[in-house]
Structures are given as structure tokens and as C-alpha cells.
Design a protein around this motif. Structure first.
Motif, PDB file in Angstrom:
ATOM      1  N   ASP A   1       0.806  -1.233  -0.047  1.00  0.00           N
ATOM      2  CA  ASP A   1       0.075  -0.146  -0.002  1.00  0.00           C
ATOM      3  C   ASP A   1       0.724   1.106   0.014  1.00  0.00           C
ATOM      4  OD1 ASP A   1       1.092  -0.041   2.600  1.00  0.00           O
ATOM      5  OD2 ASP A   1      -0.923  -0.272   3.465  1.00  0.00           O
ATOM      6  N   VAL A   2       0.235   2.352   0.046  1.00  0.00           N
ATOM      7  CA  VAL A   2       0.977   3.587   0.005  1.00  0.00           C
ATOM      8  C   VAL A   2       2.115   3.632   1.080  1.00  0.00           C
ATOM      9  CG1 VAL A   2       0.868   6.287  -0.150  1.00  0.00           C
ATOM     10  CG2 VAL A   2      -0.923   4.874  -1.346  1.00  0.00           C
ATOM     11  N   MET A   3       1.783   3.424   2.313  1.00  0.00           N
ATOM     12  CA  MET A   3       2.579   3.279   3.365  1.00  0.00           C
ATOM     13  C   MET A   3       3.894   2.503   3.169  1.00  0.00           C
ATOM     14  SD  MET A   3       1.992   3.208   7.548  1.00  0.00           S
ATOM     15  CE  MET A   3       0.774   4.707   7.439  1.00  0.00           C
ATOM     16  N   GLY A   4       3.551   1.302   2.838  1.00  0.00           N
ATOM     17  CA  GLY A   4       4.471   0.250   2.455  1.00  0.00           C
ATOM     18  C   GLY A   4       5.394   0.834   1.281  1.00  0.00           C
ATOM     19  N   LEU A   5       4.719   1.208   0.019  1.00  0.00           N
ATOM     20  CA  LEU A   5       5.697   1.892  -0.910  1.00  0.00           C
ATOM     21  C   LEU A   5       6.656   2.842  -0.376  1.00  0.00           C
ATOM     22  CD1 LEU A   5       6.213   1.563  -3.884  1.00  0.00           C
ATOM     23  CD2 LEU A   5       4.529   3.295  -4.354  1.00  0.00           C
ATOM     24  N   THR A   6       6.066   3.740   0.612  1.00  0.00           N
ATOM     25  CA  THR A   6       6.832   4.840   0.929  1.00  0.00           C
ATOM     26  C   THR A   6       8.083   4.331   1.639  1.00  0.00           C
ATOM     27  OG1 THR A   6       4.806   6.221   1.126  1.00  0.00           O
ATOM     28  CG2 THR A   6       6.840   7.308   2.430  1.00  0.00           C
ATOM     29  N   LYS A   7       7.616   3.416   2.689  1.00  0.00           N
ATOM     30  CA  LYS A   7       9.120   2.791   3.569  1.00  0.00           C
ATOM     31  C   LYS A   7      10.083   2.265   2.540  1.00  0.00           C
ATOM     32  CE  LYS A   7       6.240   1.632   7.559  1.00  0.00           C
ATOM     33  NZ  LYS A   7       5.626   0.582   8.449  1.00  0.00           N
ATOM     34  N   PHE A   8       9.554   1.642   1.567  1.00  0.00           N
ATOM     35  CA  PHE A   8      10.431   1.152   0.389  1.00  0.00           C
ATOM     36  C   PHE A   8      11.386   2.259  -0.120  1.00  0.00           C
ATOM     37  CE2 PHE A   8      11.567   0.081  -4.019  1.00  0.00           C
ATOM     38  CZ  PHE A   8      12.219  -1.016  -3.924  1.00  0.00           C
ATOM     39  N   ILE A   9      10.772   3.194  -0.546  1.00  0.00           N
ATOM     40  CA  ILE A   9      11.469   4.359  -1.040  1.00  0.00           C
ATOM     41  C   ILE A   9      12.322   4.825  -0.297  1.00  0.00           C
ATOM     42  CG2 ILE A   9      11.102   6.518  -2.378  1.00  0.00           C
ATOM     43  CD1 ILE A   9      10.075   4.279  -3.882  1.00  0.00           C
ATOM     44  N   ASN A  10      11.950   5.174   0.960  1.00  0.00           N
ATOM     45  CA  ASN A  10      12.851   5.635   1.970  1.00  0.00           C
ATOM     46  C   ASN A  10      14.207   5.027   2.320  1.00  0.00           C
ATOM     47  OD1 ASN A  10      10.972   7.941   2.261  1.00  0.00           O
ATOM     48  ND2 ASN A  10      10.023   7.063   4.188  1.00  0.00           N
TER      49      ASN A  10
ATOM     50  N   GLU B   1       2.943   9.938  -2.543  1.00  0.00           N
ATOM     51  CA  GLU B   1       2.505  10.786  -3.323  1.00  0.00           C
ATOM     52  C   GLU B   1       2.696  12.173  -2.913  1.00  0.00           C
ATOM     53  OE1 GLU B   1      -1.433   9.860  -4.249  1.00  0.00           O
ATOM     54  OE2 GLU B   1      -0.840   8.190  -5.522  1.00  0.00           O
ATOM     55  N   HIS B   2       2.407  12.442  -1.621  1.00  0.00           N
ATOM     56  CA  HIS B   2       2.837  13.747  -0.984  1.00  0.00           C
ATOM     57  C   HIS B   2       4.279  14.325  -1.102  1.00  0.00           C
ATOM     58  CE1 HIS B   2      -0.979  13.496   1.729  1.00  0.00           C
ATOM     59  NE2 HIS B   2      -1.235  13.495   0.332  1.00  0.00           N
ATOM     60  N   ILE B   3       5.242  13.414  -1.003  1.00  0.00           N
ATOM     61  CA  ILE B   3       6.815  13.566  -1.068  1.00  0.00           C
ATOM     62  C   ILE B   3       7.022  13.978  -2.424  1.00  0.00           C
ATOM     63  CG2 ILE B   3       8.975  12.563  -1.117  1.00  0.00           C
ATOM     64  CD1 ILE B   3       7.923  10.804   1.239  1.00  0.00           C
TER      65      ILE B   3
ATOM     66  N   SER C   1      11.380   8.998 -18.065  1.00  0.00           N
ATOM     67  CA  SER C   1      10.533   9.807 -17.188  1.00  0.00           C
ATOM     68  C   SER C   1       9.084   9.260 -17.085  1.00  0.00           C
ATOM     69  CB  SER C   1      10.256  11.245 -17.926  1.00  0.00           C
ATOM     70  OG  SER C   1       9.499  12.169 -17.154  1.00  0.00           O
ATOM     71  N   HIS C   2       9.056   8.435 -16.238  1.00  0.00           N
ATOM     72  CA  HIS C   2       7.854   7.693 -15.853  1.00  0.00           C
ATOM     73  C   HIS C   2       6.674   8.804 -15.349  1.00  0.00           C
ATOM     74  CE1 HIS C   2       9.779   3.837 -15.904  1.00  0.00           C
ATOM     75  NE2 HIS C   2      10.672   4.307 -15.098  1.00  0.00           N
ATOM     76  N   LEU C   3       5.611   8.720 -16.130  1.00  0.00           N
ATOM     77  CA  LEU C   3       4.301   9.657 -15.859  1.00  0.00           C
ATOM     78  C   LEU C   3       3.419   9.067 -14.649  1.00  0.00           C
ATOM     79  CD1 LEU C   3       3.546  12.511 -16.867  1.00  0.00           C
ATOM     80  CD2 LEU C   3       1.806  11.146 -18.393  1.00  0.00           C
ATOM     81  N   ILE C   4       4.149   9.283 -13.351  1.00  0.00           N
ATOM     82  CA  ILE C   4       3.264   9.050 -12.403  1.00  0.00           C
ATOM     83  C   ILE C   4       2.915  10.415 -11.397  1.00  0.00           C
ATOM     84  CG2 ILE C   4       3.726   7.828 -10.117  1.00  0.00           C
ATOM     85  CD1 ILE C   4       5.684   5.993 -11.100  1.00  0.00           C
ATOM     86  N   TYR C   5       1.792  10.605 -11.212  1.00  0.00           N
ATOM     87  CA  TYR C   5       1.410  11.852 -10.355  1.00  0.00           C
ATOM     88  C   TYR C   5       0.228  11.742  -9.515  1.00  0.00           C
ATOM     89  CZ  TYR C   5      -1.185  12.024 -14.947  1.00  0.00           C
ATOM     90  OH  TYR C   5      -2.036  11.547 -15.810  1.00  0.00           O
TER      91      TYR C   5
END
Length: 404
Positions: free
Chosen positions: A49-58, A86-88, A236-240
């Protein structure tokens, strides 16, 4: 005595609505849906989920000084969640837009541009996965779409960047249209989207927040959005995320697809079912609410994972989806179902089934669970907020339709 809702009555209504071949039926597939795909414990979830994906990126970027600077600056901006990638990403882009020729919050234009690209690359690597079998919730959704010849195309809206829906649609040989046309460098066809020029037996797939196989590319003096059949490295992946004010080159797909969501809900007697959506996107919430107010014949049903209340870090019971509840209490054609309670027609109540009924519907009774706990009253639960359980419900409809 408090209000209660008869689960059998509402399940029958939902089954009837989903069995129609001439009504506008749509699904909103959000971040919680990939969590429903079963996998052995070390490999679950297929996509976090978003939180898990954020932890991965961090974790992936923790050794990058520019990223650490970004997070430190982000902590100073209390209105932005540092646990939401997404907020980051929005913060990076908002800084980039004002960084031309100088430095902002300790980062220059080149560093911010590279940060955005790196974050999107890491997201793409993490969610570029393959469905583990041909019997997943995504396949069951596609099989339901393909079960009857429809006079009105089914529309699937998603905020997910992954390609799981495309995989399921293609493996079940379901033709679909996602707004792009062409084979070498597919481009976005606004006229086909707005004027509905595609055959009605083609499912519509609208990826509101972009996709890992969409790219922003330079063509002479202009930038254009293209879709590829492959995931490209160093592109340039279009993710927004939706709450960012985009430059002109990014606006067209996003604004057109948000408009399409509004147009769909404004159709006569439309039904949109939300799966895995937590109502944390203010722009999408406003779009849904405004369209519902404009069209009293429409219905939006939010199927929420888990119970009405959950425990916070202090072990206090709090509302699980406060924004959803607030909207549903004031809008009669937005219904919210959690496992133990529902807001239907603005009325909050627990699920309550008469188990002494001598002739329950055999196809629906499986979707009403009886929860018995020591020293507590028995409760009835409806767990369609689990995307896997909901798609089994769709599978039952196929069997019922064929038997009828």
C-alpha cells in the motif's frame, strides 16, 4: 433502538444492480486492491500500500543526501504527510516549479529534477510485477465483465500505477481502451475519450494517477505523453498524485480522466463501486461528491476494508475512514459499507440479519458472517470490503445468471 441494516436486502439489491446489461456500471480500483492477492508470507504483498511503498522508497534512497535534505524540509511542512510517497513526490515537483535559476530549501533545479526521476524509477521497479496466477481477484472481475453482452461499456477507474488490470484484461482476452491509440508510440486521444467513440463491448480503463508505462518525452519544442508496451529504464515515468498543479505537458491525460469520472457518475442511474479506496484524495472526493449532487439517480458504493472503528497508536477506538463517513452522512446516494456497519441513505447502522428466516438466499447467505465473541453480543458482518471477497461475490453472480 439504533438503526440497523438488513444485509440480505442490500446484497440482493447489489446483485440485481450488477446483473443489468444496459446500465452504466463502473469500478474504482484503488491502492488496497493489490493487497487482496494471496501469496506465501515472505512474498506478500505483491504490491504494498502507499505507506509500504513509502517505506520502501525511503529505505532505497536513505544514502542519497538530496533525498535526506528533502525529507528534513518536508518535516517542517506539517500539512504534508512524510509517510505518503505521493505527497513527497508532490513536494519535489512544487519545489522544482519555483527553483529555476536558483535554489529552494537547499536544493537546486537539477537536483530536484533528478530526485523526481529517481523516485519514479524506484516506484516503477517495485510495482512492475506479474500476477501470480490466472485466478486472482483481478481475473474474477474481468470474468464478470465478460459474462454478459453489455449495451453500456463497463468503466474501470484506478489510481494505481501498476499494470495488474492490464494483465488480467489481456489474459482473459478482454478488449479495452485506456485513452491511448497507436502501436509504436501510443498517444492520448482526447476526442475518443470525451465522445465515447470506442465499441461498447470494449472495457474502459482510466488510470487517473498515471502509469509506470506512460512517459513524458520531448518532441522538438514540446513535451508529449506516450504509452509503451514495455517498462523503460531511465525514463520519465508519468506518475502523478492529483493534488499537484501540473505544467501544461502533464495536464491533459489527468484532467481528461478526472472529467471522465465526473461524466460517468452523471450518467442516468449509474453505479460506481469503490474498492480499496480510503477517501484520502481531496480532489477525487470533490469530483465524486459534486457529480452525485448533480445526479440524484446515481449511486456510489464504497466497500471499505475492516470495521467501522479501529484502534489508534494509543489503543483508542477511532473512525477508520472519517472522511468517507462525513461525506456519506450528508449525501444520500453515497453509501459506505464496512464489515460491521454501513451508512446507507445517510443512516448509520450495524448489519442485522434475521437468522430465523426459513428460506435464506443460498447464493447470498455465504456473504453474511456471524461473529460470536465471549461476553459480547453476536454481530453480523459483511466483508465485501475485502476485494477478494467482493470478486467472489461477482463470481456468484455469473453462476446465478447462467443458471437463470
Amino acid at each position: 433502538m439504533g438503526t440497523s441494516h438488513d444485509p440480505m436486502r442490500h446484497l440482493k439489491y447489489l446483485r440485481h444492480s450488477l446483473s443489468q446489461d444496459n446500465e452504466a456500471i463502473g469500478f474504482f480500483v484503488a491502492a488496497g486492491c493489490p493487497l487482496s492477492i494471496p501469496l506465501p508470507e515472505p512474498h506478500w504483498p505483491l504490491i504494498p500500500d502507499v505507506m509500504g511503498l513509502t517505506k520502501f522508497i525511503n529505505e532505497r534512497l536513505k544514502s542519497t543526501s538530496e533525498y535526506n535534505t528533502l525529507l528534513l524540509e518536508l518535516d517542517k511542512v506539517t500539512r504534508i504527510q512524510t509517510k505518503n510517497i505521493e505527497h513527497i513526490l508532490s513536494f519535489v515537483r512544487s519545489l522544482y516549479l519555483v527553483s529555476e535559476g536558483g535554489e529552494v530549501r537547499g536544493l537546486n533545479e537539477s537536483q530536484l529534477s533528478q530526485l523526481e526521476k529517481t523516485i519514479c524509477e524506484e516506484i516503477a521497479k517495485k510495482i512492475d510485477v506479474v500476477l501470480p496466477s490466472e485466478d486472482t481477484p483481478y481475473h474474477r472481475l474481468c470474468n464478470w465483465i465478460n459474462s454478459i453482452d453489455r449495451k453500456s461499456a463497463v468503466e474501470i477507474f484506478t489510481t494505481n500505477y501498476d499494470l495488474l488490470l492490464e494483465q488480467a484484461l489481456e489474459s482473459t482476452q478482454m478488449p479495452y481502451f485506456d485513452g491511448f491509440v497507436g502501436s509504436r508510440k501510443s498517444f492520448f486521444d482526447l476526442r475518443a475519450v470525451e465522445e465515447n467513440l470506442i465499441p461498447h463491448h470494449w472495457t474502459r480503463l482510466w488510470k487517473i494517477h498515471g502509469s509506470i508505462n506512460w512517459y513524458l518525452e520531448n518532441e522538438g519544442a514540446k513535451k508529449r505523453v506516450h504509452r509503451s508496451s514495455e517498462i523503460k529504464d531511465k525514463a520519465s515515468h508519468l506518475i502523478y498524485p492529483s493534488h499537484l498543479k501540473y505544467e501544461e505537458s502533464r495536464k491533459m491525460p489527468y484532467l481528461a480522466l478526472i472529467d471522465q469520472l465526473s461524466r460517468f457518475i452523471r450518467k442516468k442511474s449509474s453505479l460506481l463501486i469503490l474498492c480499496g479506496y480510503s477517501f484520502n484524495d481531496g480532489h477525487i472526493n470533490d469530483t465524486i461528491l459534486n457529480a452525485l449532487k448533480a445526479n440524484p439517480t446515481a449511486m456510489v458504493l464504497g466497500l471499505m476494508y475492516g470495521e467501522y472503528k479501529t484502534k489508534n497508536a494509543s489503543s483508542e477506538l477511532v473512525d477508520s475512514y472519517p472522511e468517507a463517513y462525513s461525506m456519506a452522512r450528508n449525501q444520500h446516494n453515497l453509501n459506505i459499507w464496512t464489515y460491521d456497519k454501513a451508512i446507507i441513505g445517510t443512516s448509520l447502522g450495524g448489519w442485522k440479519y434475521d437468522w430465523h428466516n426459513e428460506s435464506p438466499d443460498s447464493d447470498l447467505i455465504d456473504f453474511v458472517d456471524k461473529d460470536s465473541q465471549k461476553d459480547l453480543p453476536d454481530r453480523d458482518l459483511v466483508k465485501l470490503g475485502d476485494f477478494a471477497r467482493f470478486t467472489y461475490f461477482l463470481q456468484k453472480i455469473i453462476g446465478t445468471s447462467k443458471a437463470a
